[in-house]
Design a protein around this motif. Sequence first.
Motif, short mmCIF file in Angstrom:
data_model
loop_
_atom_site.label_atom_id
_atom_site.label_comp_id
_atom_site.label_asym_id
_atom_site.label_seq_id
_atom_site.Cartn_x
_atom_site.Cartn_y
_atom_site.Cartn_z
N LEU A 7 0.84 -1.20 0.00
CA LEU A 7 0.00 0.00 0.00
C LEU A 7 0.87 1.24 0.00
O LEU A 7 0.49 2.28 0.52
N ALA A 8 2.04 1.13 -0.61
CA ALA A 8 3.00 2.25 -0.57
C ALA A 8 2.87 3.20 -1.74
O ALA A 8 3.36 4.33 -1.68
N GLN A 9 2.22 2.77 -2.81
CA GLN A 9 2.16 3.59 -4.01
C GLN A 9 1.26 4.81 -3.74
O GLN A 9 0.05 4.69 -3.63
N GLY A 10 1.87 5.95 -3.64
CA GLY A 10 1.15 7.19 -3.34
C GLY A 10 2.20 8.19 -2.94
O GLY A 10 3.40 7.96 -3.15
N ARG A 11 1.77 9.27 -2.38
CA ARG A 11 2.73 10.29 -1.98
C ARG A 11 3.57 9.75 -0.82
O ARG A 11 3.04 9.39 0.23
N LEU A 334 3.48 1.25 3.39
CA LEU A 334 2.59 2.40 3.61
C LEU A 334 3.07 3.70 2.97
O LEU A 334 2.34 4.68 2.93
N GLY A 335 4.33 3.73 2.50
CA GLY A 335 4.85 4.96 1.93
C GLY A 335 5.32 5.96 2.98
O GLY A 335 5.39 7.16 2.71
N ALA A 366 -0.80 10.89 10.05
CA ALA A 366 -0.26 9.91 9.09
C ALA A 366 0.90 9.14 9.71
O ALA A 366 1.00 7.91 9.61
N SER C 34 -2.88 19.89 -7.05
CA SER C 34 -4.21 20.32 -7.44
C SER C 34 -4.84 21.09 -6.29
O SER C 34 -4.65 20.75 -5.12
N SER D 20 -7.41 14.50 -7.94
CA SER D 20 -6.74 13.74 -6.90
C SER D 20 -5.32 14.27 -6.70
O SER D 20 -4.94 15.28 -7.29
N MET D 22 -1.61 14.69 -7.31
CA MET D 22 -0.76 14.46 -8.48
C MET D 22 0.62 13.96 -8.06
O MET D 22 1.27 14.58 -7.21
N MET D 266 3.55 4.79 -14.29
CA MET D 266 3.41 4.39 -12.88
C MET D 266 2.37 3.28 -12.74
O MET D 266 2.57 2.32 -11.99
N HIS D 358 -3.23 8.25 -6.60
CA HIS D 358 -1.91 8.22 -5.97
C HIS D 358 -2.09 8.25 -4.44
O HIS D 358 -1.77 9.24 -3.79
N VAL D 359 -2.61 7.17 -3.90
CA VAL D 359 -2.97 7.13 -2.49
C VAL D 359 -2.35 5.89 -1.84
O VAL D 359 -2.43 4.80 -2.40
N ASN D 360 -1.75 6.09 -0.67
CA ASN D 360 -1.16 4.95 0.02
C ASN D 360 -1.62 4.88 1.47
O ASN D 360 -2.48 5.66 1.91
N MET D 363 -1.42 7.96 3.76
CA MET D 363 -2.38 9.00 3.42
C MET D 363 -3.77 8.67 3.98
O MET D 363 -4.49 9.56 4.45
#
Lengths: 402, 402, 402, 402
Positions: A7-11, A334-335, A366, C34, D20, D22, D266, D358-360, D363
């Motif tokens: 679940l790490a793909q994200g900011r 988790l990112g 977070a 955004s 969402s 970016m 990605m 782009h959510v982990n 977040m």
Amino acid sequence: MTNHISLAQGREYLAIPGPSVMPDAVLQAMHRPSPNIYDGELIEMMPALTRDLCRVARTKHNVAIYIANGHGTWEAALSNVIAPGEVVLAPASGRFTHGWAEMAEGIGATAQLIDFGSSKAWELDRIADALRADTARQIKAVLAVHVDTSSSIRNDIPALRALLDDLGHPALLMADCIASLGCDRFEMDAWGVDVTVSACQKGLMTPAGMGFVFFNDKAQEKRAAMPRVSQYWDWQKRTNPELFYQYFNGTAPTHHLYGLRAALDMIHAEGLDHVWARHERLATAIWAACEIWAEGGALHLNVADRAHRSHAVTALRLTDGRGTPLRSFTESQLGLTLGIGLGMEDWDGCFRLGHMGHVNGQMVMAMLGGVETAMAALDIPRGQGALDAAAAALAARTITQS
Amino acid sequence: MTNHISLAQGREYLAIPGPSVMPDAVLQAMHRPSPNIYDGELIEMMPALTRDLCRVARTKHNVAIYIANGHGTWEAALSNVIAPGEVVLAPASGRFTHGWAEMAEGIGATAQLIDFGSSKAWELDRIADALRADTARQIKAVLAVHVDTSSSIRNDIPALRALLDDLGHPALLMADCIASLGCDRFEMDAWGVDVTVSACQKGLMTPAGMGFVFFNDKAQEKRAAMPRVSQYWDWQKRTNPELFYQYFNGTAPTHHLYGLRAALDMIHAEGLDHVWARHERLATAIWAACEIWAEGGALHLNVADRAHRSHAVTALRLTDGRGTPLRSFTESQLGLTLGIGLGMEDWDGCFRLGHMGHVNGQMVMAMLGGVETAMAALDIPRGQGALDAAAAALAARTITQS
Amino acid sequence: MTNHISLAQGREYLAIPGPSVMPDAVLQAMHRPSPNIYDGELIEMMPALTRDLCRVARTKHNVAIYIANGHGTWEAALSNVIAPGEVVLAPASGRFTHGWAEMAEGIGATAQLIDFGSSKAWELDRIADALRADTARQIKAVLAVHVDTSSSIRNDIPALRALLDDLGHPALLMADCIASLGCDRFEMDAWGVDVTVSACQKGLMTPAGMGFVFFNDKAQEKRAAMPRVSQYWDWQKRTNPELFYQYFNGTAPTHHLYGLRAALDMIHAEGLDHVWARHERLATAIWAACEIWAEGGALHLNVADRAHRSHAVTALRLTDGRGTPLRSFTESQLGLTLGIGLGMEDWDGCFRLGHMGHVNGQMVMAMLGGVETAMAALDIPRGQGALDAAAAALAARTITQS
Amino acid sequence: MTNHISLAQGREYLAIPGPSVMPDAVLQAMHRPSPNIYDGELIEMMPALTRDLCRVARTKHNVAIYIANGHGTWEAALSNVIAPGEVVLAPASGRFTHGWAEMAEGIGATAQLIDFGSSKAWELDRIADALRADTARQIKAVLAVHVDTSSSIRNDIPALRALLDDLGHPALLMADCIASLGCDRFEMDAWGVDVTVSACQKGLMTPAGMGFVFFNDKAQEKRAAMPRVSQYWDWQKRTNPELFYQYFNGTAPTHHLYGLRAALDMIHAEGLDHVWARHERLATAIWAACEIWAEGGALHLNVADRAHRSHAVTALRLTDGRGTPLRSFTESQLGLTLGIGLGMEDWDGCFRLGHMGHVNGQMVMAMLGGVETAMAALDIPRGQGALDAAAAALAARTITQS
């Protein structure tokens, strides 16, 4: 085919105690062509930049800006006021005082170390003993790390100043505020600090690569009496330049200056007192969670006394030594990247939370939520309701006094 | 109401001899969050980064990366091999050798200067005399500026090496390639250079703030024999780190490393020999225009001999002393910023064209076209057809040998 | 091994007639997260944004912003005022009027074309004939391309307005200012234009992806009388929104709005009259060079009459048809990309210079210097001294009247 | 002086259901000069871009890319297959089907609406009744919103397909996947969808301003039979272009294409199945927290049935109607922006969590932690331990099947 999922793909959230999270405004300001270094806006922005930088350290005196990291500013500061053969006193509450002391040895000084271990703040009595013993006044400076990034101990600088005054000891009071400037309350002039070193990548929210040495008239007197000072580290021309390049002894760190300008704008727009109050409140919420987790017996805060905890970094220890697996989980699943244990014998069992600079309430949730998730995944015993407690601490209505 | 109009609104072109024009790829690479500094990609990219950096200097030996400008690398290099009381020889063809020599004095060495003025390359005979006179072998290093950014003189490093060899003098050959690395041919190992200093903001196309010291085994032997070396400047741990932070003696210059990585990728994708050939050809076109302008008698190239002209910077002098008005015109009216005269008594009458790093044919025509326009606006007498000559030089089909 | 070398490695200059060169301020403004689209700064900035956009078209009336390119705004504008079965008159001086006319056919209208070829401006007599012949007043609009990007012809809008007035013809005057807005003088209200279409990627210096339809009360009357209008193209809610999303009929082009804001700030900081004067002067310098090259007989300007040449784009024709090799040379050898010939039978022998928006004196010299170099490389006969003539034109002291 | 303090200064988190968050890689890719639009990399990257876009919709057929938002793609899709006077069936589970139906009316079609309110998924029986009643086969398309962004309902597209097949009804199945593409499982070809519309600013992680219409052969047959199609919306040339500009009917959305390329890289690097699994798991954690909060009776999930909840957005309702104060608190005090209630009568009491693209894990904990904090601050009754439950859900080891 079966897969475990991440679940790490994200900011990604880098919650280490420096480099801290860089604001968009800072990165935007640095994404630009190189400016002219002989004329124009870069040159013109320097007086306000140094003034606004001094405001962050609460000093009306001088600041020299170095293209260097924090370690570089240690050497820079020492080079201006400590000659080979002179003595510095180094009361250590964590790793970094040792580093600064070694740097002093490197320029030919003798460092007299008082080691308080990695979990305790200074004991002023022991420092007093050392100063009293120095009847020959060979100690020319006390190297005082305000916040130690490894241990997350915050030392009491005003008390040290009072001690020096009480004893009538003339040593310079040199403070390392690398991990505290722009995070924990620090008032150079009011607190009687003679030299302050810091760097840009923590509370000042600018990519690593720039350091600062603030100094007052007493420090400058010592500088003026030095037999010889390295040209590059010499702070004199850097603070009274006839030509722009003398600010930096050569080419300016052009893009960093634009980044720093943006960061200082943010700090002063928020208000330095408010910045400090925000860090304090966020730290309180973090401690609330950690103290509940600690009830499970498996996790401890490195610093027991809230009065000596940094508002910018929190060092933690897992009894079962699984600090590294915990950090691996938060990063890969988790990112969320946490700081490694540093300067501890059992470093592998420790980890650190960075909460310095560009940090707000949702980021703290977070970070704590990530730790809770990792402890759940690793079956680490812990008190329940830590996150609710942190949320409650963030929600509390606070009145601050400026 | 009437107005004079300016034609400057558009993309500004900074054609000064450093900082040079930064490629988009470099700035993009630096526009990112701070990375983890204890684990992951930043740490993993270091071996290839130092290797690819060494390839630009054509050395198989070592490089230490400093968070510092070029002046910082002067002190860094000296601090590793020159002890207080030792002597360095400094043959100066322009301003920067003087600066390096002063830096040597700052660390307690004695600098023996041979001054060739600001328009002439080294006369090897005079250097030979100095070396021969040093029968006691007190001279421990020769400070050899390859290209002087102020005068645009390019000195003959291999000839100096041959001289040292012929005389059997053991002094280290230390080269300053700040203005030449990635522009003019330079081959550290083949040329017998022991220590090379450089910085990132010229041929290496990265925003100012990082410097490099390359050194070979002979230099390392001298380092090993030093009685004491500044911790911060010490190149030993920086080149044989056990932990990542030792590369930089503290926090890494995170964003600069990403920028440098992008720049090195560009250089090696083009091919270093091609990079050098491109700079040579662009310089030839610039000289073609300047030599025609010079026919009018009002403008002179500072370096008469093409063999000693830098391929990265060209210093020019206006007989009537109107260098500053010319630069003001190009900047305020055309969006073109030229370099000021530097290190000349009549600096106000001089100006410099920077053509280093990320420079192509259309940029050279912009730069020369801007100068032609300014000379027209200021009624400066000049030979006609200079731009056509430059275009012809760019158009010429060239065969290069790699 | 031998190699030909390329001189293209450096900052690439895209000198095509749109998309034009984007200012750093615009790209910086777009490099951001955004924003909230329901509340806050984005919503609050809209009134000033539309007002400042109207100022660029010199209208006090309305503007609808579309997420669309220029072709999209053709359809958007037509959809609001032309019903299936109605007639539009399309006087064509180049390719784009044909495109707009086809768009009209696509929505069910009939387009009556008057073709003036690709090198001549409108002949008003022929337009007058067509309008006079329309005794039934079936022509509901005249599609008037102000500047045709393919031919670089600039048509005389005020003269067309006068013609309509003289004849008492009620057709709407619809102007396509895609290639002229923010470059050539255009005054919607003073010139009596009813509908103006434009886009963001030329004089407005914003990455392609946004278009504009300006309209006055007369146009709105026709809109109000339409039997049915596409929901998406309908300009009514877009200009009188009760909720923010109605500005754009759905999600806003968030990043483009920030970019446009930055671009409008630049335009109004410079002053629109000054922007026009700058484009005029730069065009004059370009023509000076081209006219000298033309003396060699091998190159021609597509538009003979200076009064009908765009100030933003210049179409050229090589007698020997080597337009494509010339463009290839500048791109691969010099880093300069020129526009292809467009809409010409001999398009391969043509090329175009874009000089719209963020363009200054040094860029014009780069563009012309690149063409000179390519002609030298390809041995294309040409008059000598073209670049000197352009420089002289740029250098001339000009008084403008605002 | 006393002050309340805000904890919002830090990285802002926009947790609305589009646009969402970016990714940096997307914004970096868009921070670049405009490319040539006639030749070179932009042109060359189109075939792979459209192919990789089709892979996200799991179709082997065609995609037309529009410079438009999602509403624009509604009109684009309809314009290609629905002629004035034809009928579309619109089963609505939330606000957006109504919008699409209005768009159909705008182009002259008749929309037959079946309204299931804003909290219930389709009842297939009622749809079946409508289709059965259409014995004249006047219904040419069913407008099927996969996920309604306002209500967070996810409808069962395969079931609708099966229904059409069972009834032998020839209407096109047109799916709106604006809020689901790249989030919830969607397989255009396998599910028998004829036309799919989507946009770039949600699961595709690219700044708003670009939309997509995917279509299969059956849809193309209907297109081919249309009496007339708007030139701009016509998908034929856009999918079989002879020249690059035909992809976009005019100037390409240059920067958005680079952004989309980075986003697709990605998605496919992670793997589309993994992307879907990640969204599912994150949604599960969010539901776990919300369901516990709901135990307090003050908060309800809009969609009761987990099987019909979107994995990308969650709509919630506060019994006491304090949705707006809750959102204000998270935004002004914590730096967390939540989505407003949309399309509900009591919208002010509702709010939405966006968890698309782009959510982990960290977040999600930030978002939930922010809501918990706000509910604590506003004294909203709620079940305890919601955050711990979410953490436990994230921590659970999951095996996915691809």
